[in-house]
Scaffold this motif. Sequence first.
Motif, mmCIF file in Angstrom:
data_model
loop_
_atom_site.group_PDB
_atom_site.id
_atom_site.type_symbol
_atom_site.label_atom_id
_atom_site.label_comp_id
_atom_site.label_asym_id
_atom_site.label_seq_id
_atom_site.Cartn_x
_atom_site.Cartn_y
_atom_site.Cartn_z
ATOM 1 N N GLU A 173 0.834 -1.201 0.000
ATOM 2 C CA GLU A 173 0.000 0.000 0.000
ATOM 3 C C GLU A 173 0.872 1.255 0.000
ATOM 4 O O GLU A 173 0.527 2.267 -0.625
ATOM 5 C CB GLU A 173 -0.931 -0.002 1.211
ATOM 6 C CG GLU A 173 -1.962 1.119 1.169
ATOM 7 C CD GLU A 173 -2.964 1.060 2.317
ATOM 8 O OE1 GLU A 173 -3.802 1.973 2.396
ATOM 9 O OE2 GLU A 173 -2.893 0.111 3.132
ATOM 10 N N MET A 174 2.008 1.180 0.684
ATOM 11 C CA MET A 174 2.955 2.300 0.678
ATOM 12 C C MET A 174 3.393 2.633 -0.744
ATOM 13 O O MET A 174 3.434 3.806 -1.139
ATOM 14 C CB MET A 174 4.181 1.952 1.527
ATOM 15 C CG MET A 174 5.320 2.959 1.459
ATOM 16 S SD MET A 174 6.878 2.296 2.124
ATOM 17 C CE MET A 174 7.344 1.124 0.817
ATOM 18 N N GLN A 175 3.706 1.597 -1.530
ATOM 19 C CA GLN A 175 4.142 1.812 -2.910
ATOM 20 C C GLN A 175 3.081 2.566 -3.713
ATOM 21 O O GLN A 175 3.400 3.458 -4.506
ATOM 22 C CB GLN A 175 4.439 0.469 -3.578
ATOM 23 C CG GLN A 175 5.665 -0.242 -3.036
ATOM 24 C CD GLN A 175 5.906 -1.575 -3.726
ATOM 25 O OE1 GLN A 175 5.422 -1.815 -4.829
ATOM 26 N NE2 GLN A 175 6.656 -2.452 -3.081
ATOM 27 N N LYS A 176 1.818 2.210 -3.495
ATOM 28 C CA LYS A 176 0.728 2.843 -4.241
ATOM 29 C C LYS A 176 0.535 4.304 -3.836
ATOM 30 O O LYS A 176 0.133 5.136 -4.656
ATOM 31 C CB LYS A 176 -0.574 2.070 -4.011
ATOM 32 C CG LYS A 176 -0.562 0.654 -4.575
ATOM 33 C CD LYS A 176 -1.850 -0.085 -4.218
ATOM 34 C CE LYS A 176 -1.824 -1.519 -4.730
ATOM 35 N NZ LYS A 176 -3.038 -2.281 -4.328
ATOM 36 N N LYS A 177 0.825 4.621 -2.573
ATOM 37 C CA LYS A 177 0.552 5.972 -2.075
ATOM 38 C C LYS A 177 1.727 6.933 -2.238
ATOM 39 O O LYS A 177 1.559 8.148 -2.086
ATOM 40 C CB LYS A 177 0.136 5.902 -0.603
ATOM 41 C CG LYS A 177 -1.224 5.240 -0.403
ATOM 42 C CD LYS A 177 -1.731 5.395 1.016
ATOM 43 C CE LYS A 177 -3.154 4.873 1.151
ATOM 44 N NZ LYS A 177 -3.713 5.073 2.506
ATOM 45 N N LEU A 178 2.905 6.408 -2.521
ATOM 46 C CA LEU A 178 4.058 7.287 -2.721
ATOM 47 C C LEU A 178 3.899 8.081 -4.016
ATOM 48 O O LEU A 178 3.641 7.512 -5.077
ATOM 49 C CB LEU A 178 5.351 6.468 -2.779
ATOM 50 C CG LEU A 178 5.936 6.012 -1.440
ATOM 51 C CD1 LEU A 178 7.036 4.993 -1.663
ATOM 52 C CD2 LEU A 178 6.469 7.202 -0.639
ATOM 53 N N GLN A 179 4.049 9.381 -3.920
ATOM 54 C CA GLN A 179 3.958 10.260 -5.086
ATOM 55 C C GLN A 179 5.326 10.901 -5.319
ATOM 56 O O GLN A 179 5.795 11.677 -4.478
ATOM 57 C CB GLN A 179 2.901 11.340 -4.856
ATOM 58 C CG GLN A 179 1.509 10.788 -4.635
ATOM 59 C CD GLN A 179 0.489 11.875 -4.357
ATOM 60 O OE1 GLN A 179 0.747 13.061 -4.584
ATOM 61 N NE2 GLN A 179 -0.674 11.479 -3.870
ATOM 62 N N PRO A 180 5.976 10.565 -6.426
ATOM 63 C CA PRO A 180 7.336 11.064 -6.684
ATOM 64 C C PRO A 180 7.474 12.574 -6.575
ATOM 65 O O PRO A 180 8.529 13.082 -6.196
ATOM 66 C CB PRO A 180 7.612 10.582 -8.114
ATOM 67 C CG PRO A 180 6.758 9.363 -8.264
ATOM 68 C CD PRO A 180 5.505 9.661 -7.491
ATOM 69 N N GLU A 181 6.390 13.311 -6.881
ATOM 70 C CA GLU A 181 6.474 14.775 -6.830
ATOM 71 C C GLU A 181 6.399 15.312 -5.398
ATOM 72 O O GLU A 181 6.722 16.475 -5.145
ATOM 73 C CB GLU A 181 5.368 15.414 -7.679
ATOM 74 C CG GLU A 181 3.949 15.187 -7.192
ATOM 75 C CD GLU A 181 3.348 13.866 -7.653
ATOM 76 O OE1 GLU A 181 2.134 13.683 -7.451
ATOM 77 O OE2 GLU A 181 4.096 13.041 -8.217
ATOM 78 N N LYS A 182 5.958 14.465 -4.450
ATOM 79 C CA LYS A 182 5.894 14.900 -3.053
ATOM 80 C C LYS A 182 6.170 13.709 -2.138
ATOM 81 O O LYS A 182 5.259 13.101 -1.583
ATOM 82 C CB LYS A 182 4.534 15.520 -2.724
ATOM 83 C CG LYS A 182 4.530 16.227 -1.362
ATOM 84 C CD LYS A 182 3.225 16.943 -1.089
ATOM 85 C CE LYS A 182 3.299 17.684 0.245
ATOM 86 N NZ LYS A 182 2.031 18.374 0.588
ATOM 87 N N LEU A 183 7.444 13.405 -1.976
ATOM 88 C CA LEU A 183 7.853 12.267 -1.153
ATOM 89 C C LEU A 183 8.017 12.693 0.308
ATOM 90 O O LEU A 183 8.414 13.823 0.591
ATOM 91 C CB LEU A 183 9.178 11.701 -1.656
ATOM 92 C CG LEU A 183 9.182 11.065 -3.044
ATOM 93 C CD1 LEU A 183 10.612 10.735 -3.457
ATOM 94 C CD2 LEU A 183 8.312 9.814 -3.072
ATOM 95 N N PRO A 184 7.743 11.791 1.238
ATOM 96 C CA PRO A 184 7.988 12.112 2.653
ATOM 97 C C PRO A 184 9.485 12.159 2.945
ATOM 98 O O PRO A 184 10.279 11.466 2.300
ATOM 99 C CB PRO A 184 7.322 10.946 3.395
ATOM 100 C CG PRO A 184 7.330 9.814 2.419
ATOM 101 C CD PRO A 184 7.168 10.442 1.063
ATOM 102 N N ASP A 185 9.855 12.998 3.902
ATOM 103 C CA ASP A 185 11.257 13.022 4.340
ATOM 104 C C ASP A 185 11.597 11.733 5.083
ATOM 105 O O ASP A 185 12.672 11.160 4.909
ATOM 106 C CB ASP A 185 11.503 14.212 5.275
ATOM 107 C CG ASP A 185 11.301 15.546 4.590
ATOM 108 O OD1 ASP A 185 11.844 15.722 3.483
ATOM 109 O OD2 ASP A 185 10.591 16.400 5.156
ATOM 110 N N ILE A 186 10.650 11.308 5.929
ATOM 111 C CA ILE A 186 10.876 10.137 6.787
ATOM 112 C C ILE A 186 9.643 9.241 6.750
ATOM 113 O O ILE A 186 8.511 9.732 6.804
ATOM 114 C CB ILE A 186 11.138 10.553 8.255
ATOM 115 C CG1 ILE A 186 12.340 11.500 8.343
ATOM 116 C CG2 ILE A 186 11.367 9.318 9.131
ATOM 117 C CD1 ILE A 186 12.540 12.094 9.734
#
Length: 217
Positions: free
Chosen positions: A43-56
Amino acid sequence: MQQQKISIALVDDHKLFRKGLLGLIEMVDDNIEVLFEADNGLEMQKKLQPEKLPDIILMDINMPGMDGFESVAWLNKNFPQIKVLVVSMVENEDSIIKMLKLKVKGYLSKDVEPAELGAALQAIMSKGFYYTDFITGKLVHTLQNEEEREMLVALNDKERKFIQLACSELTYNDIAGEMFVSPKTIDGYRNNLFEKLAVKSRVGLALYAVKHGLVKL
């Protein structure tokens, strides 16, 4: 000094814990933005957005579908700029060391105090890592064990055989006969091992052999 703005994500299959962690984060710092929550690595893979990645990413270990180890390995390959802080009830040494080898930036227990969670997030952003005394102790212990294993690996078959025979009641001349070499060669084995293992006597060799499982009592 104003604290740094931090964007994070939570990856943990326990929704109740995630809710509690969000509460802790709100208590700690209002400069922390939660981008998303996920039940596991898939689910993490699906929610990651390359234009706005989390720092941590705050990551659990035991999760169905794609666990913490697999998730961190995937992040290292695809988004190595994302830092991972493990937050887990798993505190066995093997899991901790495995995560550290995957280059996670910190490791906390799920019963972490709010102040320590805040300190960990800020330290990871400013220094690149946050390791508690507990984790540091585990790492040192493992490194010491690895050094001991390397020392054992450095012994060749003849040296191992000599040590095993030296732990018996055989004289050095008897050992030479058992190994089909001259007494002078046995003297060489003994002196080299005394230096290599930092021991000064046959008793020291025996203690080393027992400690490292080369002989059984």
